[in-house]
Design a protein around this motif. Structure first.
Motif, mmCIF file in Angstrom:
data_model
loop_
_atom_site.group_PDB
_atom_site.id
_atom_site.type_symbol
_atom_site.label_atom_id
_atom_site.label_comp_id
_atom_site.label_asym_id
_atom_site.label_seq_id
_atom_site.Cartn_x
_atom_site.Cartn_y
_atom_site.Cartn_z
ATOM 1 N N ASP A 57 0.920 -1.414 0.054
ATOM 2 C CA ASP A 57 -0.481 -0.121 -0.100
ATOM 3 C C ASP A 57 0.673 1.574 -0.291
ATOM 4 O O ASP A 57 0.607 2.435 -0.743
ATOM 5 C CB ASP A 57 -1.060 -0.164 1.147
ATOM 6 N N PHE A 58 2.086 0.631 0.461
ATOM 7 C CA PHE A 58 3.037 2.704 0.933
ATOM 8 C C PHE A 58 3.982 1.790 0.308
ATOM 9 O O PHE A 58 5.063 0.504 1.108
ATOM 10 C CB PHE A 58 2.825 3.083 2.068
ATOM 11 N N VAL A 59 5.155 2.657 -0.105
ATOM 12 C CA VAL A 59 6.725 2.337 -0.448
ATOM 13 C C VAL A 59 6.944 3.902 0.313
ATOM 14 O O VAL A 59 6.394 4.999 0.073
ATOM 15 C CB VAL A 59 6.913 2.117 -1.994
ATOM 16 N N ILE A 60 8.355 3.385 0.916
ATOM 17 C CA ILE A 60 8.599 5.017 1.869
ATOM 18 C C ILE A 60 10.535 4.833 1.179
ATOM 19 O O ILE A 60 10.916 3.753 1.892
ATOM 20 C CB ILE A 60 8.427 4.544 3.064
ATOM 21 N N GLY A 61 10.751 5.838 1.147
ATOM 22 C CA GLY A 61 12.423 6.794 0.445
ATOM 23 C C GLY A 61 12.567 7.265 1.062
ATOM 24 O O GLY A 61 11.781 8.425 1.477
ATOM 25 N N LYS A 70 6.983 0.837 -9.328
ATOM 26 C CA LYS A 70 5.456 0.409 -10.284
ATOM 27 C C LYS A 70 5.241 -0.571 -9.894
ATOM 28 O O LYS A 70 4.500 -1.375 -9.308
ATOM 29 C CB LYS A 70 5.505 0.610 -11.563
ATOM 30 N N LYS A 71 6.058 -1.465 -9.548
ATOM 31 C CA LYS A 71 5.758 -3.541 -9.323
ATOM 32 C C LYS A 71 5.256 -2.708 -7.972
ATOM 33 O O LYS A 71 4.671 -4.197 -7.843
ATOM 34 C CB LYS A 71 7.879 -3.602 -10.084
ATOM 35 N N CYS A 72 6.013 -2.913 -7.081
ATOM 36 C CA CYS A 72 5.301 -2.942 -5.692
ATOM 37 C C CYS A 72 4.800 -1.878 -5.163
ATOM 38 O O CYS A 72 4.427 -3.182 -3.903
ATOM 39 C CB CYS A 72 7.141 -2.776 -5.025
ATOM 40 N N VAL A 80 0.523 4.528 -3.004
ATOM 41 C CA VAL A 80 0.952 5.872 -2.393
ATOM 42 C C VAL A 80 2.943 5.418 -2.457
ATOM 43 O O VAL A 80 3.599 4.284 -2.014
ATOM 44 C CB VAL A 80 0.570 6.775 -1.203
ATOM 45 N N PHE A 81 3.911 6.358 -3.439
ATOM 46 C CA PHE A 81 5.549 6.051 -2.742
ATOM 47 C C PHE A 81 5.860 7.890 -2.198
ATOM 48 O O PHE A 81 5.166 8.244 -2.692
ATOM 49 C CB PHE A 81 5.435 5.956 -3.882
#
Length: 75
Positions: free
Chosen positions: A11-15, A33-35, A41-42
Motif C-alpha cells: 500500500d505504501f513504499v517509503i524512501g 511500479k512493480k511493488c 502511495v510512494f
C-alpha cells in the motif's frame, strides 16, 4: 531485482535520500511500479539541494501512473 511474489503487494513504499547524481532513476521508478498496489502511495524524501531530482519526477510524470505532490518540510 524483486521476487515476483512481492509485485503489487504494498500500500505504501517509503524512501529517503535515494536520489543522487548518477542514480539509476529508471530502475528505481520501475521498482516502485512493480511493488505498489493499485492506488498505492510512494513517499520519497529528497533534500532540497538535490537539483537533479527533477529528472526522476519527470520520468514519473511521463507515464501518468502516479499523482505527484511536493511539500517542503521545515527543518
Amino acid at each position: 531485482s524483486v521476487d515476483p511474489c512481492y509485485y503489487n503487494s504494498y500500500d505504501f513504499v517509503i524512501g529517503s535520500d535515494l536520489l543522487y547524481n548518477g542514480c539509476p532513476f529508471e530502475e528505481l521508478y520501475n521498482l516502485v511500479k512493480k511493488c505498489l498496489k493499485k492506488g498505492g502511495v510512494f513517499y520519497l524524501i529528497v533534500p532540497t539541494q538535490r537539483e537533479f531530482a527533477h529528472k526522476f519526477f519527470e520520468l514519473m510524470q511521463k507515464e501518468k501512473l502516479f499523482q505527484i505532490k511536493s511539500e517542503k518540510l521545515d527543518g
